[in-house]
Design an enzyme around this catalytic site. Sequence first.
Site, short mmCIF file in Angstrom:
data_model
loop_
_atom_site.label_atom_id
_atom_site.label_comp_id
_atom_site.label_asym_id
_atom_site.label_seq_id
_atom_site.Cartn_x
_atom_site.Cartn_y
_atom_site.Cartn_z
N HIS A 144 0.84 -1.21 0.00
CA HIS A 144 0.00 0.00 0.00
C HIS A 144 0.87 1.26 0.00
O HIS A 144 0.44 2.30 0.48
CB HIS A 144 -0.95 0.05 1.20
CG HIS A 144 -1.68 -1.23 1.44
ND1 HIS A 144 -2.92 -1.49 0.89
CD2 HIS A 144 -1.33 -2.34 2.13
CE1 HIS A 144 -3.32 -2.70 1.26
NE2 HIS A 144 -2.36 -3.24 2.01
N SER A 265 14.94 20.51 -15.53
CA SER A 265 13.75 21.32 -15.81
C SER A 265 14.19 22.58 -16.52
O SER A 265 15.26 23.12 -16.23
CB SER A 265 13.05 21.66 -14.50
OG SER A 265 12.24 22.81 -14.68
N LYS A 271 16.20 20.74 -10.47
CA LYS A 271 15.50 19.49 -10.74
C LYS A 271 16.21 18.53 -11.68
O LYS A 271 16.94 18.91 -12.57
CB LYS A 271 14.10 19.80 -11.30
CG LYS A 271 13.21 20.34 -10.21
CD LYS A 271 11.78 20.35 -10.64
CE LYS A 271 11.20 18.96 -10.67
NZ LYS A 271 9.87 18.97 -11.26
N GLU A 278 9.12 7.94 -16.64
CA GLU A 278 7.77 8.49 -16.85
C GLU A 278 7.25 8.15 -18.25
O GLU A 278 6.08 7.79 -18.42
CB GLU A 278 7.79 10.01 -16.66
CG GLU A 278 7.99 10.43 -15.22
CD GLU A 278 8.17 11.93 -15.11
OE1 GLU A 278 7.29 12.59 -14.55
OE2 GLU A 278 9.19 12.44 -15.60
#
Length: 446
Positions: A144, A265, A271, A278
């Site tokens: 979970h 980024s 970043k 992804e």
Amino acid sequence: MARVAARYSESQSFDRRLYRQDIAGSIAHATALAKAGIISDEEKKRIETGLREIEREISSGKFLWDESLEDVHMNIENVLTKKIGEAGAKLHTARSRNDQIALDMRLYVKDEIKRTCLRIKKLQASLVGLAQEHVGVVVPGYTHLQRAQPVFLAHYFLSHVESLARDTERLSDCMERTDVLPLGSGALSGSTIVLDRESIARDLKFSRVSQNSLDAVSDRDFVCEFVFCLAMIGMHLSRLSEDLIIWGTSEFGFVEFSEEFSTGSSLMPQKKNPDMAELTRGKTGRLYGNLMSILTTLKALPSSYNRDLQEDKEALFDSVDTVNAALEVFSGMLPKLKINREKMKEASGDPNLLATDLAEYLVKKGMAFRKAHETVGKIVAGTMGKGMQLGAIPLTKLKKFSSLFDADVAKVFDVRRSLSARRATGAPSPDNVRAQIKHWRIQLRG
Ligand code: ARG
């Protein structure tokens, strides 16, 4: 045909990808025609030489594709006939484009199954490499997405080796049904000119020959199955992606993607984005879509060949390209993944990960598991929010919950001891993990 109709129905722009298979099929067909006495040996030789020449022209980019000719079959036959004359015009005897395309597709899927299996193997080797490199590293295992129990990081990487092994199994199962020669089925009902199909099958390395011509020209089950296998691989990679994305956040900090396999980024200079993972997660949607597309194309099709079947190709090719690229990216990206052992050590030092071990301690002293679970539940609830750790509760306090607690309870909070005790087959004891690494190294060899 109206230009708009020709443009609408052409497939040469994408089925040219099947040229090798088409040429191999035609050479085998010509061999059978010669054996049956329909063409002379001399004509067969000219056909073969011409086709080989065309194959070289296509692979070197010299072949001139005629956009006014519908598909790969007509393009090749047309140039062949221009090259060798009359003999070229005999090639299509006792054959239809319906059994021809069915053959090309089967040859193509067989080739791609093998290629996919090799790429899976490479990725599995990368995963086993990571497992080996970080063999003693412990991480919290999650259920979970909540910290659950400790595992070895190697056990985690090996879990993905397992799912990929099922993909290979599925692909070899798919191979069984793909490995059937449809050529000789004609348009739908064979031909009055009878060729030795078994011999064609041997030439093209098919294990079996189709037994019903109506079915053989319309069967695309093997395409569905293969595209399903590819969708499943995508799903597996998307789950691996998701873990790595989460592990790469500042909140977790377990892994860091290498510069080569991440992007910065354009706005925020701090970043480092896990774009490869992804994209793999995202492309899985396309893989599912391709499967739906083929299944839907086949739904309620009338018997034997219908032109709808042309729509099987782009989805198939897209799935092949997508999965091949994803497997390649992951095989390159994983060995360069930075593993932050400190962060993992810190997280797996959480004594709550051993709450179940504490309950099992009571069980070993004679308490029923449900009771032990409840008792430890109370202890955990008592420590929560009080800045106290499960492993730091004094024995006198523990005794208030159960008289079964003794001085030896301290040993429960040793993570490595806990892992060593997990010896059942498939559980992550150090011996098991090492044995599995060895097992996979042998399996993946050669
Ligand atoms: N382009 C067709 C396909 O992909 C090849 C077979 C065409 N057959 C025909 N009768 N028009 O299925």
